[in-house]
Design a protein around this motif. Structure first.
Motif, PDB file in Angstrom:
ATOM      1  N   ARG A  71       1.005  -1.129  -0.124  1.00 25.41           N
ATOM      2  CA  ARG A  71      -0.184   0.259   0.073  1.00 25.41           C
ATOM      3  C   ARG A  71       0.655   1.432  -0.197  1.00 25.41           C
ATOM      4  NH1 ARG A  71      -3.825  -0.671   3.883  1.00 25.41           N
ATOM      5  NH2 ARG A  71      -1.910  -0.697   5.380  1.00 25.41           N
ATOM      6  N   GLN A  72       2.099   1.601   0.762  1.00 23.87           N
ATOM      7  CA  GLN A  72       3.054   2.583   1.103  1.00 23.87           C
ATOM      8  C   GLN A  72       3.790   2.670  -0.348  1.00 23.87           C
ATOM      9  OE1 GLN A  72       5.358   1.885   3.788  1.00 23.87           O
ATOM     10  NE2 GLN A  72       3.794   1.927   5.491  1.00 23.87           N
ATOM     11  N   TRP A  73       3.634   1.130  -0.994  1.00 25.30           N
ATOM     12  CA  TRP A  73       4.656   1.124  -2.440  1.00 25.30           C
ATOM     13  C   TRP A  73       3.583   2.259  -3.335  1.00 25.30           C
ATOM     14  CZ3 TRP A  73       3.257  -1.113  -6.825  1.00 25.30           C
ATOM     15  CH2 TRP A  73       4.315  -1.022  -7.812  1.00 25.30           C
ATOM     16  N   VAL A  74       2.383   1.765  -3.116  1.00 23.35           N
ATOM     17  CA  VAL A  74       1.245   1.998  -4.686  1.00 23.35           C
ATOM     18  C   VAL A  74       0.945   3.572  -4.297  1.00 23.35           C
ATOM     19  CG1 VAL A  74      -1.122   2.222  -4.832  1.00 23.35           C
ATOM     20  CG2 VAL A  74       0.296  -0.260  -5.141  1.00 23.35           C
ATOM     21  N   ARG A  75       0.607   4.332  -2.452  1.00 30.03           N
ATOM     22  CA  ARG A  75       0.576   5.339  -2.539  1.00 30.03           C
ATOM     23  C   ARG A  75       2.174   6.173  -3.189  1.00 30.03           C
ATOM     24  NH1 ARG A  75      -1.761   5.031   3.550  1.00 30.03           N
ATOM     25  NH2 ARG A  75      -3.799   4.510   2.439  1.00 30.03           N
ATOM     26  N   ARG A  76       2.963   6.422  -2.344  1.00 29.56           N
ATOM     27  CA  ARG A  76       4.189   6.595  -3.463  1.00 29.56           C
ATOM     28  C   ARG A  76       4.412   6.878  -5.021  1.00 29.56           C
ATOM     29  NH1 ARG A  76       7.398   4.172   0.380  1.00 29.56           N
ATOM     30  NH2 ARG A  76       7.940   2.774  -1.585  1.00 29.56           N
TER      31      ARG A  76
END
Length: 178
Positions: A71-76
């Motif tokens: 989720r953090q990777w996608v948001r970034r």
């Protein structure tokens, strides 16, 4: 860390690394990123091994870490893409159809269009065959949320895959008319 704890972690790593990388791949659609995210997740598992080992379901704990990291990777990636679009560095690439459309349905592509939680619910339920209760535990949400997100995700996937199929049929008909 005592030798027995290190051995237990090593065994956990060997049993679960491929599964965690597969989960990350299905959530991101990128094999190299998935390997990195699985490694990062296992690093976190190692750092908190005593807590993970004491958990009711250590695998669910590790899957939760993977889904949070993805989720953090996608948001970034979304933030980076918006920044590039704002600077007009991606102008012309947005919405440009690929002339070499594969004839096979691309489920990974369709999955990438689902919001993260929906995608995680669908992947964990159908690709990993987890129960709704297990998915809820992995994602830290209620069973009701898992049910609704999985249902919506499956419906959205069906629509996306149906529209891809319709586009292929339409494209094929145009090619035949030429």
């Amino acid at each position: 860390m005592p030798d027995d704890a290190a051995a237990a972690f090593r065994a956990f790593f060997e049993r679960r690394h491929v599964e965690l990388a597969r989960l990350a791949f299905l959530l991101t659609g990128d094999a190299s990123v998935a390997d990195d995210l699985a490694a990062d997740a296992l690093t976190e598992v190692w750092r908190h091994w005593s807590r993970v080992e004491a958990a009711d379901d250590p695998v669910a704990y590790a899957r939760g870490i993977v889904t949070n990291l993805t989720r953090q990777w996608v948001r970034r990636r979304i933030r980076e893409r918006r920044g590039l679009l704002g600077m007009h560095l991606l102008a012309g690439t947005r919405g440009t159809p690929d002339p070499d459309v594969p004839a096979v349905l691309d489920v990974r592509s369709a999955l990438s269009h689902l919001p993260h939680r929906r995608r995680a619910c669908v992947v964990l339920r159908y690709a990993f065959d987890l129960s709704e209760r297990e998915v809820a535990r992995v994602l830290g949400i209620s069973v009701g949320a898992v049910k609704s997100q999985t249902s919506r995700g499956a419906r959205q996937l069906a629509e996306l895959l149906g529209s891809q199929e319709a586009s292929r049929i339409e494209h094929g008909a145009r090619e035949e008319a030429r």
